[in-house]
Design a protein around this motif. Structure first.
Motif, PDB file in Angstrom:
ATOM      1  N   UNK A  78       9.765  -2.152  49.917  1.00 22.21           N
ATOM      2  CA  UNK A  78       9.988  -1.740  49.156  1.00 22.21           C
ATOM      3  C   UNK A  78       8.960  -2.859  47.549  1.00 22.21           C
ATOM      4  N   UNK A  79       8.064  -2.371  46.700  1.00 21.00           N
ATOM      5  CA  UNK A  79       7.228  -2.480  46.214  1.00 21.00           C
ATOM      6  C   UNK A  79       8.313  -2.838  45.143  1.00 21.00           C
ATOM      7  N   UNK A  80       7.738  -4.016  44.372  1.00 21.13           N
ATOM      8  CA  UNK A  80       8.508  -4.618  42.652  1.00 21.13           C
ATOM      9  C   UNK A  80       9.020  -3.843  42.031  1.00 21.13           C
ATOM     10  N   UNK A  81       8.702  -2.826  41.648  1.00 21.58           N
ATOM     11  CA  UNK A  81       9.118  -1.156  41.031  1.00 21.58           C
ATOM     12  C   UNK A  81      10.540  -1.153  41.139  1.00 21.58           C
ATOM     13  N   UNK A  82      10.613  -0.783  43.099  1.00 18.81           N
ATOM     14  CA  UNK A  82      11.434  -0.365  44.397  1.00 18.81           C
ATOM     15  C   UNK A  82      12.355  -1.640  43.603  1.00 18.81           C
ATOM     16  N   UNK A  83      12.116  -2.325  43.967  1.00 19.61           N
ATOM     17  CA  UNK A  83      12.939  -3.194  43.869  1.00 19.61           C
ATOM     18  C   UNK A  83      13.805  -3.555  42.859  1.00 19.61           C
ATOM     19  N   UNK A  84      13.422  -3.047  41.533  1.00 20.56           N
ATOM     20  CA  UNK A  84      13.907  -3.656  40.314  1.00 20.56           C
ATOM     21  C   UNK A  84      15.020  -1.986  39.711  1.00 20.56           C
ATOM     22  N   UNK A  85      14.035  -0.914  40.573  1.00 16.97           N
ATOM     23  CA  UNK A  85      15.102   0.403  40.375  1.00 16.97           C
ATOM     24  C   UNK A  85      16.460  -0.139  41.511  1.00 16.97           C
ATOM     25  N   UNK A  86      16.523  -0.645  42.273  1.00 19.20           N
ATOM     26  CA  UNK A  86      17.516  -0.410  43.297  1.00 19.20           C
ATOM     27  C   UNK A  86      18.355  -1.790  43.208  1.00 19.20           C
ATOM     28  N   UNK A  87      17.897  -3.058  42.349  1.00 22.32           N
ATOM     29  CA  UNK A  87      18.712  -3.843  41.525  1.00 22.32           C
ATOM     30  C   UNK A  87      18.261  -4.056  40.474  1.00 22.32           C
ATOM     31  N   UNK A  88      19.139  -2.854  39.557  1.00 19.75           N
ATOM     32  CA  UNK A  88      18.599  -3.507  38.546  1.00 19.75           C
ATOM     33  C   UNK A  88      19.360  -4.666  36.958  1.00 19.75           C
ATOM     34  N   UNK A  89      19.008  -4.295  35.701  1.00 16.79           N
ATOM     35  CA  UNK A  89      19.154  -6.166  35.060  1.00 16.79           C
ATOM     36  C   UNK A  89      20.148  -6.254  35.060  1.00 16.79           C
ATOM     37  N   UNK A  90      21.433  -5.048  35.009  1.00 17.26           N
ATOM     38  CA  UNK A  90      23.244  -5.815  34.845  1.00 17.26           C
ATOM     39  C   UNK A  90      23.511  -5.515  36.483  1.00 17.26           C
ATOM     40  N   UNK A  91      23.406  -5.526  37.190  1.00 21.07           N
ATOM     41  CA  UNK A  91      23.178  -5.427  38.650  1.00 21.07           C
ATOM     42  C   UNK A  91      23.138  -6.985  38.471  1.00 21.07           C
ATOM     43  N   UNK A  92      21.298  -7.286  38.444  1.00 20.67           N
ATOM     44  CA  UNK A  92      21.459  -8.621  38.521  1.00 20.67           C
ATOM     45  C   UNK A  92      21.988  -9.421  38.071  1.00 20.67           C
ATOM     46  N   UNK A  93      22.231  -9.644  37.147  1.00 26.28           N
ATOM     47  CA  UNK A  93      22.969  -9.932  35.984  1.00 26.28           C
ATOM     48  C   UNK A  93      24.653 -10.307  36.411  1.00 26.28           C
ATOM     49  N   UNK A  94      24.993  -9.576  36.943  1.00 23.64           N
ATOM     50  CA  UNK A  94      26.232  -9.480  38.412  1.00 23.64           C
ATOM     51  C   UNK A  94      26.195  -9.875  39.401  1.00 23.64           C
ATOM     52  N   UNK A  95      25.712 -10.458  39.802  1.00 29.61           N
ATOM     53  CA  UNK A  95      25.193 -11.038  40.959  1.00 29.61           C
ATOM     54  C   UNK A  95      24.715 -12.727  41.073  1.00 29.61           C
ATOM     55  N   UNK A  96      24.534 -12.930  39.342  1.00 34.30           N
ATOM     56  CA  UNK A  96      23.882 -14.125  39.240  1.00 34.30           C
ATOM     57  C   UNK A  96      25.866 -14.767  38.764  1.00 34.30           C
TER      58      UNK A  96
END
Ligand SMILES: NC(=O)c1ccc[n+]([C@@H]2O[C@H](COP(=O)([O-])OP(=O)(O)OC[C@H]3O[C@@H](n4cnc5c(N)ncnc54)[C@H](O)[C@@H]3O)[C@@H](O)[C@H]2O)c1
Length: 329
Positions: free
Chosen positions: A221-239
């Motif tokens: 996946x490109x960086x843009x695709x990675x950010x699409x599949x793990x959006x900011x709010x999902x990243x926050x939940x994972x953190x």
């Protein structure tokens, strides 16, 4: 209505290229049942067919077909191909198993992702019923087996993990299948239906779901695709859950996705092969409601005992074995 044996019958399996669909095809063929398996991924389902043939007794025919179950025209083509290749006018068993995850948030996930998930998980099952029910009615003792999920009776994956498209579709699959019970009693009493509700089963559903949405495997996946599949709010939940470090790079996110898929498959309490055995045992025994895994049974019991607490996870799982809220898709 029990099934004594699958030998000599013809089964249709959707999503036969991986996971439970692949194992259903293999186990059915090994038990003397001919199989027509389809998948979005033509190469994977061809591989399933080769594996199934290798372990099947003489006389068993296993065919593989490319088909997107979300498209009725493709399901109709699949039907025509399999009837011709198996030289039959009816089918005996249909496992509407194909499914993907995605569209977790109705609010923040792309509409296309939501609708693609719903189209496969609900319309795929609907199209198979429309197309194959007449052929099951033609059989002396047809069985339609629709795969729902624990998310067919519990519309969440737990804290911080909304699952709206999938749960909506899986509730529809369960409701439709249960509604067919009475319809069949009245209009085709020799045919029956069963709904399968797995908990966490070890499969590659995570990467296959990306593929079904037109995305590459996580490592490509490109960086843009990675950010699409793990959006900011999902990243926050994972953190918050301690699964991701603050300020993780696109590469780290990529590796996390690869690991998530491997862990989902390899650390599951139930393997795809074990799940397929539970499904086939259930069909043989005449069950209409097939739960897979202790997690599914525990969530089912908890939601029934305390429906008002379904989304208050601490209350819902209080008194149950720890880990009961950790489930599959
Ligand atoms: N694995 C779990 O924990 C779990 C839990 C509950 C329910 N389920 C359900 O079980 C079923 C099987 O899932 P699995 O875990 O074996 O997944 P999997 O990804 O291993 O297998 C599903 C197969 O379906 C195929 N598929 C996807 N979209 C398709 C389409 N539009 N047309 C045809 N084929 C398509 C995929 O290519 C894949 O080969 C799905 O309906 C899934 O929602 C899985």
């Amino acid at each position: 209505m029990t099934v004594d044996s699958f030998a000599g019958k013809l089964a249709v399996v959707t999503g036969g290229g991986s996971g439970m669909g692949r194992e259903l095809a293999r186990q059915l063929a090994a038990q003397g049942c001919s199989v027509a398996a389809c998948d979005l991924n033509a190469g994977a389902v061809a591989q399933t067919a080769a594996m199934a043939r290798a372990a099947a007794p003489p006389g068993v025919r296993v065919t593989s077909h490319a088909c997107d179950v979300a498209e009725e025209a493709q399901v109709l083509r699949f039907r025509d191909e399999l009837l011709e290749q198996h030289s039959r006018g009816h089918v005996d068993l249909v496992f509407a198993n194909a499914g993907i995850g995605g569209g977790g948030s109705f609010i923040s996930d792309p509409r296309e992702e939501w609708e693609r998930t719903f189209a496969i998980d609900w319309w795929g099952v609907y199209h198979c019923a429309r197309v194959f029910l007449p052929l099951l009615i033609e059989s002396g003792d047809g069985v339609l087996v629709n795969t729902s999920s624990v998310n067919g009776f519990w519309a969440s994956l737990g804290p911080g993990m909304p699952n709206t498209a999938y749960a909506t579709a899986k509730f529809a699959v369960r409701g439709f299948t249960e509604a067919l019970i009475e319809d069949l009693r009245v209009h085709a009493p020799h045919v029956r239906v069963a709904v399968v509700m797995p908990g966490h089963v070890g499969t590659d559903i995570l990467v296959n779901s990306f593929r079904a949405r037109g995305l590459p495997d996580p490592e490509h996946m490109s960086d843009a695709q990675i950010k699409e599949v793990i959006p900011r709010d999902a990243q926050a939940a994972l953190i918050r859950a301690g699964a991701l470090a603050e300020g993780a790079s696109a590469d780290e996110l990529r590796q996390m996705l690869v690991r998530a898929n491997t862990d989902f498959r390899d650390k599951a309490p139930v393997s795809a092969a074990q799940a397929a055995t539970v499904i086939l045992d259930g069909v043989r025994a005449g069950a209409w409601r097939i739960l897979i895994g202790e997690d599914a049974k525990m969530i089912d019991a908890a939601v029934r005992a305390k429906p008002e607490a379904s989304y208050d996870y601490t209350e819902l799982f209080s008194g149950l074995t720890p880990g009961a809220s950790s489930t599959g898709t």
